[in-house]
Design a protein around this motif. Sequence first.
Motif, PDB file in Angstrom:
ATOM      1  N   ASP A  64       2.137  13.057  -0.803  1.00 20.37           N
ATOM      2  CA  ASP A  64       2.771  13.397   0.476  1.00 20.37           C
ATOM      3  C   ASP A  64       2.458  12.373   1.561  1.00 20.37           C
ATOM      4  OD1 ASP A  64       3.806  15.714  -0.586  1.00 20.37           O
ATOM      5  OD2 ASP A  64       2.000  16.865  -0.108  1.00 20.37           O
ATOM      6  N   TYR A  65       1.692  11.330   1.204  1.00 22.99           N
ATOM      7  CA  TYR A  65       1.271  10.354   2.206  1.00 22.99           C
ATOM      8  C   TYR A  65       2.206   9.141   2.221  1.00 22.99           C
ATOM      9  CZ  TYR A  65      -3.007  12.902   3.089  1.00 22.99           C
ATOM     10  OH  TYR A  65      -3.905  13.862   3.475  1.00 22.99           O
ATOM     11  N   ASP A  66       2.139   8.391   3.316  1.00 21.72           N
ATOM     12  CA  ASP A  66       2.930   7.160   3.410  1.00 21.72           C
ATOM     13  C   ASP A  66       2.261   6.007   2.664  1.00 21.72           C
ATOM     14  OD1 ASP A  66       4.867   8.285   5.270  1.00 21.72           O
ATOM     15  OD2 ASP A  66       3.213   8.304   6.704  1.00 21.72           O
ATOM     16  N   PHE A  89      -3.815   7.668   2.851  1.00 23.67           N
ATOM     17  CA  PHE A  89      -4.718   8.341   1.917  1.00 23.67           C
ATOM     18  C   PHE A  89      -5.777   7.350   1.454  1.00 23.67           C
ATOM     19  CE2 PHE A  89      -5.972  10.429  -2.044  1.00 23.67           C
ATOM     20  CZ  PHE A  89      -5.859  11.775  -1.727  1.00 23.67           C
ATOM     21  N   ILE A  90      -7.047   7.675   1.646  1.00 28.13           N
ATOM     22  CA  ILE A  90      -8.120   6.781   1.208  1.00 28.13           C
ATOM     23  C   ILE A  90      -8.627   7.246  -0.160  1.00 28.13           C
ATOM     24  CG2 ILE A  90     -10.343   5.739   1.807  1.00 28.13           C
ATOM     25  CD1 ILE A  90      -8.116   5.226   3.868  1.00 28.13           C
ATOM     26  N   SER A 116      -6.982  10.137   5.782  1.00 29.45           N
ATOM     27  CA  SER A 116      -7.491  11.294   5.068  1.00 29.45           C
ATOM     28  C   SER A 116      -7.750  10.910   3.620  1.00 29.45           C
ATOM     29  CB  SER A 116      -6.479  12.434   5.179  1.00 29.45           C
ATOM     30  OG  SER A 116      -7.036  13.629   4.708  1.00 29.45           O
ATOM     31  N   GLY A 117      -8.209  11.863   2.822  1.00 31.77           N
ATOM     32  CA  GLY A 117      -8.512  11.571   1.422  1.00 31.77           C
ATOM     33  C   GLY A 117      -9.623  12.471   0.955  1.00 31.77           C
ATOM     34  N   PRO A 118      -9.963  12.401  -0.352  1.00 25.48           N
ATOM     35  CA  PRO A 118     -10.993  13.283  -0.890  1.00 25.48           C
ATOM     36  C   PRO A 118     -12.325  13.062  -0.177  1.00 25.48           C
ATOM     37  CG  PRO A 118     -10.094  11.835  -2.606  1.00 25.48           C
ATOM     38  CD  PRO A 118      -9.466  11.441  -1.331  1.00 25.48           C
ATOM     39  N   CYS A 153       0.817  -1.229   0.000  1.00 31.16           N
ATOM     40  CA  CYS A 153       0.000   0.000   0.000  1.00 31.16           C
ATOM     41  C   CYS A 153       0.842   1.267   0.000  1.00 31.16           C
ATOM     42  CB  CYS A 153      -0.909   0.034   1.231  1.00 31.16           C
ATOM     43  SG  CYS A 153      -2.175  -1.227   1.263  1.00 31.16           S
ATOM     44  N   LYS A 154       2.162   1.138   0.089  1.00 28.91           N
ATOM     45  CA  LYS A 154       2.983   2.350   0.183  1.00 28.91           C
ATOM     46  C   LYS A 154       2.860   3.207  -1.073  1.00 28.91           C
ATOM     47  CE  LYS A 154       6.298   1.971   3.747  1.00 28.91           C
ATOM     48  NZ  LYS A 154       7.703   1.758   4.097  1.00 28.91           N
ATOM     49  N   VAL A 155       2.697   4.489  -0.875  1.00 26.26           N
ATOM     50  CA  VAL A 155       2.567   5.418  -2.000  1.00 26.26           C
ATOM     51  C   VAL A 155       3.768   5.286  -2.926  1.00 26.26           C
ATOM     52  CG1 VAL A 155       2.534   7.865  -2.632  1.00 26.26           C
ATOM     53  CG2 VAL A 155       1.045   7.027  -0.808  1.00 26.26           C
TER      54      VAL A 155
END
Lengths: 206, 206
Positions: free
Chosen positions: B161-163, B121-122, B11-13, A187-189
């Motif tokens: 910017d998310y993990d 990030f969802i 977080s997420g849209p 799932c890592k970006v």
Amino acid sequence: MSKKGMLIVLSGPSGAGKGTLCSYLLKRRPELVLSVSVTTRPPRPGEVNGVSYYFTDEENFKKMVEKGEFLEWAKVYNNYYGTPKKFVEEHLKQGKDVILEIDIQGARKVKENCPDAIFIFILPPDIEELKNRIIKRGSESKESFDLRVKSAEEELKAMYDYDYAVVNDVLEEAVKKLESIIIAERCKVERNKELLELVCKEGCKI
Amino acid sequence: MSKKGMLIVLSGPSGAGKGTLCSYLLKRRPELVLSVSVTTRPPRPGEVNGVSYYFTDEENFKKMVEKGEFLEWAKVYNNYYGTPKKFVEEHLKQGKDVILEIDIQGARKVKENCPDAIFIFILPPDIEELKNRIIKRGSESKESFDLRVKSAEEELKAMYDYDYAVVNDVLEEAVKKLESIIIAERCKVERNKELLELVCKEGCKI
């Protein structure tokens, strides 16, 4: 989307139970591919050539080293161990996640060559337990045993170079932790940039 | 060993389904503590004060801002939202893992103040689905809806910017991914240095 597989390195002091842990992980996650190492050490009872290891002699091992056929190799307790490069690279290219179950010397070399790999340190539940597991293995001489225990001391210090540490106290829980690490890493970006760019592009059409 | 809890930012849209995902995660992992935000927006049907949000008015919210009582706060769609700092810090100190389910503006501020936090990030399964979920929520005016969709475009770009990024397509699978991320993060060497030093010290006595 096709994407490159992940290289997952399971390592830790000898006797931490990483072999058992690894075989349980593979049962639970049959999509994982285990890299089979080449070794010059004699087979233990029950070990099958090509499954546990590829068993070979020192002369042939050294030829493979010269030809650059190993991702890493090391001499441990007077025996040679190596990870065949081609097998690993081909599976990663196919998008498969490959597990290396290797000793700490080997892991150090993989870290130099493949900084993107995931490094997991397996810890014995406690040090008494570490001694017991080595004794129970029972296929070694006194000298070999002493060498292993002394080496464990040095090895424990190596864990600070790893990404994750999993204490192998309750097998079921330790396997769950390994599974979770693999799912999380997927799932890592940073491992999904291409996929995410596609999704983002779609989003920007609204 | 007592150690500090982890701060986990979901977080997420808007419309990605992070609220639903979050409540399922909390059912499966009751040891997690959800931070309850303060907001000036009116309660939706079924929302209970102190559970979904702490509902307050703009005057009081601004007083809290002045007193520095928020870990982050933001104005979103003409309403204010904020995360009370004290609640989060106290639970982290007790070793509890705290979940923040917040919008992207808020997450950005948390990243500035708490770089150790875990940022997830969802993503909605696809963009049509994103529109549908916003429409189904059905408690908003046309203007409010348009504002949300336009904002989603900008927001999708924030994920770099998310993990971690988790696509919320199959609820059960998405929750499993969140659980795995939390379990994996707990195994990180950098989060367990004190514990590992203890184990290492024992090892060195052999």
